[in-house]
Scaffold this motif. Structure first.
Motif, PDB file in Angstrom:
ATOM      1  N   ILE A  88       0.837  -1.207   0.000  1.00 34.32           N
ATOM      2  CA  ILE A  88       0.000   0.000   0.000  1.00 34.32           C
ATOM      3  C   ILE A  88       0.869   1.254   0.000  1.00 34.32           C
ATOM      4  CG2 ILE A  88      -1.677   1.321   1.348  1.00 34.32           C
ATOM      5  CD1 ILE A  88      -2.706  -1.489   2.354  1.00 34.32           C
ATOM      6  N   GLU A  89       1.939   1.241   0.769  1.00 34.39           N
ATOM      7  CA  GLU A  89       2.804   2.419   0.835  1.00 34.39           C
ATOM      8  C   GLU A  89       3.510   2.679  -0.485  1.00 34.39           C
ATOM      9  OE1 GLU A  89       5.173   1.730   4.312  1.00 34.39           O
ATOM     10  OE2 GLU A  89       3.640   2.595   5.650  1.00 34.39           O
ATOM     11  N   GLU A  90       3.783   1.628  -1.255  1.00 37.11           N
ATOM     12  CA  GLU A  90       4.322   1.836  -2.600  1.00 37.11           C
ATOM     13  C   GLU A  90       3.347   2.619  -3.460  1.00 37.11           C
ATOM     14  OE1 GLU A  90       7.298   1.218  -4.245  1.00 37.11           O
ATOM     15  OE2 GLU A  90       7.927   1.046  -2.147  1.00 37.11           O
ATOM     16  N   THR A  91       2.053   2.331  -3.315  1.00 29.23           N
ATOM     17  CA  THR A  91       1.062   3.066  -4.117  1.00 29.23           C
ATOM     18  C   THR A  91       0.917   4.501  -3.641  1.00 29.23           C
ATOM     19  OG1 THR A  91      -0.880   2.437  -2.766  1.00 29.23           O
ATOM     20  CG2 THR A  91      -0.189   0.913  -4.508  1.00 29.23           C
ATOM     21  N   LEU A  92       1.086   4.734  -2.340  1.00 22.98           N
ATOM     22  CA  LEU A  92       1.042   6.105  -1.849  1.00 22.98           C
ATOM     23  C   LEU A  92       2.204   6.914  -2.416  1.00 22.98           C
ATOM     24  CD1 LEU A  92       0.043   5.448   1.880  1.00 22.98           C
ATOM     25  CD2 LEU A  92      -1.424   6.288   0.027  1.00 22.98           C
ATOM     26  N   ARG A  93       3.370   6.295  -2.512  1.00 17.34           N
ATOM     27  CA  ARG A  93       4.522   6.971  -3.129  1.00 17.34           C
ATOM     28  C   ARG A  93       4.267   7.206  -4.622  1.00 17.34           C
ATOM     29  NH1 ARG A  93       7.476   4.271   0.990  1.00 17.34           N
ATOM     30  NH2 ARG A  93       7.439   2.266  -0.089  1.00 17.34           N
ATOM     31  N   PHE A  94       3.666   6.209  -5.270  1.00 16.23           N
ATOM     32  CA  PHE A  94       3.344   6.340  -6.691  1.00 16.23           C
ATOM     33  C   PHE A  94       2.414   7.532  -6.912  1.00 16.23           C
ATOM     34  CE2 PHE A  94       0.775   5.493 -10.436  1.00 16.23           C
ATOM     35  CZ  PHE A  94       1.681   5.001 -11.367  1.00 16.23           C
ATOM     36  N   THR A  95       1.396   7.649  -6.091  1.00 18.77           N
ATOM     37  CA  THR A  95       0.457   8.768  -6.216  1.00 18.77           C
ATOM     38  C   THR A  95       1.148  10.101  -5.976  1.00 18.77           C
ATOM     39  OG1 THR A  95      -1.463   7.431  -5.613  1.00 18.77           O
ATOM     40  CG2 THR A  95      -1.631   9.801  -5.239  1.00 18.77           C
ATOM     41  N   GLU A  96       2.000  10.143  -4.973  1.00 21.94           N
ATOM     42  CA  GLU A  96       2.719  11.384  -4.668  1.00 21.94           C
ATOM     43  C   GLU A  96       3.631  11.787  -5.822  1.00 21.94           C
ATOM     44  OE1 GLU A  96       5.661  13.284  -1.227  1.00 21.94           O
ATOM     45  OE2 GLU A  96       5.000  11.202  -1.102  1.00 21.94           O
ATOM     46  N   ASN A  97       4.293  10.819  -6.436  1.00 21.07           N
ATOM     47  CA  ASN A  97       5.250  11.109  -7.505  1.00 21.07           C
ATOM     48  C   ASN A  97       4.582  11.347  -8.853  1.00 21.07           C
ATOM     49  OD1 ASN A  97       7.390  10.810  -5.695  1.00 21.07           O
ATOM     50  ND2 ASN A  97       7.652   8.634  -6.170  1.00 21.07           N
ATOM     51  N   GLU A  98       3.518  10.607  -9.138  1.00 18.89           N
ATOM     52  CA  GLU A  98       2.906  10.645 -10.471  1.00 18.89           C
ATOM     53  C   GLU A  98       1.599  11.419 -10.527  1.00 18.89           C
ATOM     54  OE1 GLU A  98       4.695   9.458 -12.904  1.00 18.89           O
ATOM     55  OE2 GLU A  98       6.186   8.733 -11.440  1.00 18.89           O
ATOM     56  N   GLY A  99       1.015  11.696  -9.382  1.00 21.34           N
ATOM     57  CA  GLY A  99      -0.247  12.433  -9.359  1.00 21.34           C
ATOM     58  C   GLY A  99      -1.461  11.604  -9.741  1.00 21.34           C
ATOM     59  N   VAL A 100      -1.316  10.287  -9.791  1.00 20.45           N
ATOM     60  CA  VAL A 100      -2.414   9.396 -10.164  1.00 20.45           C
ATOM     61  C   VAL A 100      -2.936   8.711  -8.909  1.00 20.45           C
ATOM     62  CG1 VAL A 100      -3.104   7.367 -11.504  1.00 20.45           C
ATOM     63  CG2 VAL A 100      -1.441   9.001 -12.455  1.00 20.45           C
ATOM     64  N   PRO A 101      -4.207   8.921  -8.562  1.00 21.42           N
ATOM     65  CA  PRO A 101      -4.742   8.245  -7.376  1.00 21.42           C
ATOM     66  C   PRO A 101      -4.752   6.728  -7.555  1.00 21.42           C
ATOM     67  CG  PRO A 101      -6.206  10.009  -8.128  1.00 21.42           C
ATOM     68  CD  PRO A 101      -5.202   9.799  -9.207  1.00 21.42           C
ATOM     69  N   VAL A 102      -4.377   6.023  -6.506  1.00 19.98           N
ATOM     70  CA  VAL A 102      -4.498   4.565  -6.474  1.00 19.98           C
ATOM     71  C   VAL A 102      -5.466   4.220  -5.355  1.00 19.98           C
ATOM     72  CG1 VAL A 102      -3.336   2.347  -6.242  1.00 19.98           C
ATOM     73  CG2 VAL A 102      -2.127   4.282  -7.296  1.00 19.98           C
ATOM     74  N   VAL A 103      -6.538   3.541  -5.715  1.00 15.47           N
ATOM     75  CA  VAL A 103      -7.525   3.105  -4.737  1.00 15.47           C
ATOM     76  C   VAL A 103      -7.511   1.577  -4.682  1.00 15.47           C
ATOM     77  CG1 VAL A 103      -8.992   5.133  -4.887  1.00 15.47           C
ATOM     78  CG2 VAL A 103      -9.328   3.272  -6.510  1.00 15.47           C
ATOM     79  N   HIS A 104      -7.827   1.022  -3.524  1.00 13.95           N
ATOM     80  CA  HIS A 104      -7.643  -0.400  -3.290  1.00 13.95           C
ATOM     81  C   HIS A 104      -9.005  -1.079  -3.149  1.00 13.95           C
ATOM     82  CE1 HIS A 104      -3.283   0.157  -2.710  1.00 13.95           C
ATOM     83  NE2 HIS A 104      -3.672   1.354  -2.300  1.00 13.95           N
ATOM     84  N   GLU A 105      -9.234  -2.026  -4.041  1.00 15.62           N
ATOM     85  CA  GLU A 105     -10.548  -2.652  -4.125  1.00 15.62           C
ATOM     86  C   GLU A 105     -10.775  -3.621  -2.969  1.00 15.62           C
ATOM     87  OE1 GLU A 105     -13.074  -5.457  -7.240  1.00 15.62           O
ATOM     88  OE2 GLU A 105     -11.278  -4.395  -7.919  1.00 15.62           O
ATOM     89  N   THR A 106     -11.936  -3.508  -2.347  1.00 17.34           N
ATOM     90  CA  THR A 106     -12.320  -4.475  -1.314  1.00 17.34           C
ATOM     91  C   THR A 106     -12.686  -5.771  -2.025  1.00 17.34           C
ATOM     92  OG1 THR A 106     -14.625  -3.689  -1.296  1.00 17.34           O
ATOM     93  CG2 THR A 106     -13.090  -2.656   0.227  1.00 17.34           C
ATOM     94  N   HIS A 107     -11.876  -6.792  -1.795  1.00 16.46           N
ATOM     95  CA  HIS A 107     -11.956  -7.992  -2.646  1.00 16.46           C
ATOM     96  C   HIS A 107     -11.511  -9.214  -1.870  1.00 16.46           C
ATOM     97  CE1 HIS A 107     -11.630 -10.500  -6.217  1.00 16.46           C
ATOM     98  NE2 HIS A 107     -12.097  -9.499  -6.948  1.00 16.46           N
ATOM     99  N   ARG A 108     -12.227 -10.310  -2.052  1.00 16.28           N
ATOM    100  CA  ARG A 108     -11.794 -11.579  -1.462  1.00 16.28           C
ATOM    101  C   ARG A 108     -10.391 -11.931  -1.960  1.00 16.28           C
ATOM    102  NH1 ARG A 108     -15.911 -15.322  -3.848  1.00 16.28           N
ATOM    103  NH2 ARG A 108     -15.847 -13.672  -5.418  1.00 16.28           N
ATOM    104  N   ASN A 109      -9.644 -12.577  -1.089  1.00 15.88           N
ATOM    105  CA  ASN A 109      -8.294 -13.045  -1.394  1.00 15.88           C
ATOM    106  C   ASN A 109      -7.233 -11.950  -1.294  1.00 15.88           C
ATOM    107  OD1 ASN A 109      -6.214 -14.005  -4.022  1.00 15.88           O
ATOM    108  ND2 ASN A 109      -6.607 -15.403  -2.328  1.00 15.88           N
ATOM    109  N   LYS A 110      -7.648 -10.694  -1.117  1.00 13.15           N
ATOM    110  CA  LYS A 110      -6.709  -9.577  -0.998  1.00 13.15           C
ATOM    111  C   LYS A 110      -6.659  -9.088   0.447  1.00 13.15           C
ATOM    112  CE  LYS A 110      -6.534 -10.082  -5.420  1.00 13.15           C
ATOM    113  NZ  LYS A 110      -5.404 -10.817  -6.037  1.00 13.15           N
ATOM    114  N   PHE A 111      -5.847  -8.065   0.728  1.00 11.88           N
ATOM    115  CA  PHE A 111      -5.737  -7.577   2.102  1.00 11.88           C
ATOM    116  C   PHE A 111      -7.092  -7.123   2.626  1.00 11.88           C
ATOM    117  CE2 PHE A 111      -5.608  -3.231   0.381  1.00 11.88           C
ATOM    118  CZ  PHE A 111      -6.250  -2.508   1.368  1.00 11.88           C
ATOM    119  N   SER A 112      -7.961  -6.705   1.732  1.00 12.22           N
ATOM    120  CA  SER A 112      -9.243  -6.065   2.061  1.00 12.22           C
ATOM    121  C   SER A 112     -10.414  -7.023   1.945  1.00 12.22           C
ATOM    122  CB  SER A 112      -9.453  -4.886   1.109  1.00 12.22           C
ATOM    123  OG  SER A 112      -9.315  -5.334  -0.246  1.00 12.22           O
ATOM    124  N   PHE A 113     -10.194  -8.288   2.235  1.00 14.41           N
ATOM    125  CA  PHE A 113     -11.193  -9.314   1.958  1.00 14.41           C
ATOM    126  C   PHE A 113     -12.412  -9.253   2.864  1.00 14.41           C
ATOM    127  CE2 PHE A 113      -8.570 -11.148   5.262  1.00 14.41           C
ATOM    128  CZ  PHE A 113      -9.421 -11.913   6.035  1.00 14.41           C
TER     129      PHE A 113
END
Length: 275
Positions: free
Chosen positions: A111-136
């Motif tokens: 998740i922190e990699e995506t926060l850095r990606f957003t900060e550097n590239e200006g593209v929001p990254v949102v994380h899908e609530t999904h079975r089998n993932k951290f947000s299951f």
């Protein structure tokens, strides 16, 4: 505020990109949400983005297929995927992130990699609530939302309903926190034994539909107060999400028509939200 509607590429892979984009725009969507595979070639990506520009189609990129179980390899593959899509303009990235069996610290690192990606590239990254993932599950996601500042989600409550075998009536704190952190919605309706009702248009599934509408209403109300853009993807899927008819193996209904129904239902429901 304004609401933008995105058509899933999922289920329409048999169509050429040009035909798919034509159909999407003719149907009244604002754009598409398309999964970009870890193995996608530069040639394929160039074709997608060239045709999307030709047809004036907005794109939400979806990450879905970092499956490797060994964390260090998983982490490297995920970071490589972010680098792969970096050159391609999009509204946001919707990421199915991590694994349900990774530790909190391991999923947090992704998740922190995506926060850095957003900060550097200006593209929001949102994380899908999904079975089998951290947000299951709702209660698990609650912990991540509480402990990781800046974490935003795609609310696909159909997965949580299936995992919990309930409409989350006993988890109001987790649901309310998720609503506060939602920046994208997957408008699929789940039920207590599965992530997708066979057909949301019939009375049998009215209660399930209304439960999801109640959650989506609260997200819309929040975004209205913020005077911000909300993106929604009606995301009823093909087999195996869609139940086939046992006698023939044919789809029980038409996926394209169900997603179109869902988009038009929400457009009508939220028609007074634009400011």
């Amino acid at each position: 505020m304004s609401i933008q509607y995105y058509c899933p590429r999922w289920g329409s892979e048999s169509l050429s990109w040009g035909t798919f984009f034509e159909n999407v725009m003719a149907a009244g969507y604002d754009g598409v949400e398309c999964g970009i595979a870890v193995t996608a070639s530069e040639k394929e990506l160039e074709e997608i983005w060239n045709l999307s520009a030709k047809h004036n189609v907005k794109i939400i990129i979806q990450h879905y297929d970092t499956y490797v179980a060994e964390f260090s390899k998983h982490f490297d593959q995920y970071c490589a995927w972010l680098e792969k899509v970096k050159p391609y303009p999009c509204v946001k990235i919707n990421s199915q992130t991590g694994k349900d069996f990774f530790s909190f610290e391991q999923n947090q690192a992704l998740i922190e990699e995506t926060l850095r990606f957003t900060e550097n590239e200006g593209v929001p990254v949102v994380h899908e609530t999904h079975r089998n993932k951290f947000s299951f599950a709702a209660h698990i996601t609650k912990t991540y939302l509480e402990k990781i500042p800046g974490l935003k989600i795609t609310l696909d409550a159909s997965h949580w309903v299936c995992v919990a075998e309930s409409f989350l009536e006993d988890q109001p704190q987790a649901v309310n926190l998720a609503i506060e952190k939602t920046e994208h919605i997957h408008a699929r309706v789940g039920y207590i034994e599965g992530p997708q009702v066979p057909d949301p248009r019939i009375n049998e599934w009215e209660h399930a539909l209304n439960m999801h509408l109640n959650w989506w209403d609260k997200v819309v109300e929040r975004k209205k107060k913020e005077n911000a853009i909300l993106t929604i993807a009606p995301e009823f899927g093909p087999f195996p999400y869609m139940v086939p008819l046992p006698s023939t193996g044919q789809p029980i209904t038409n996926q394209w028509e169900v997603n179109l129904f869902m988009m038009n239902l929400l457009k009508k429901r939220y028609s007074n939200t634009s400011l």
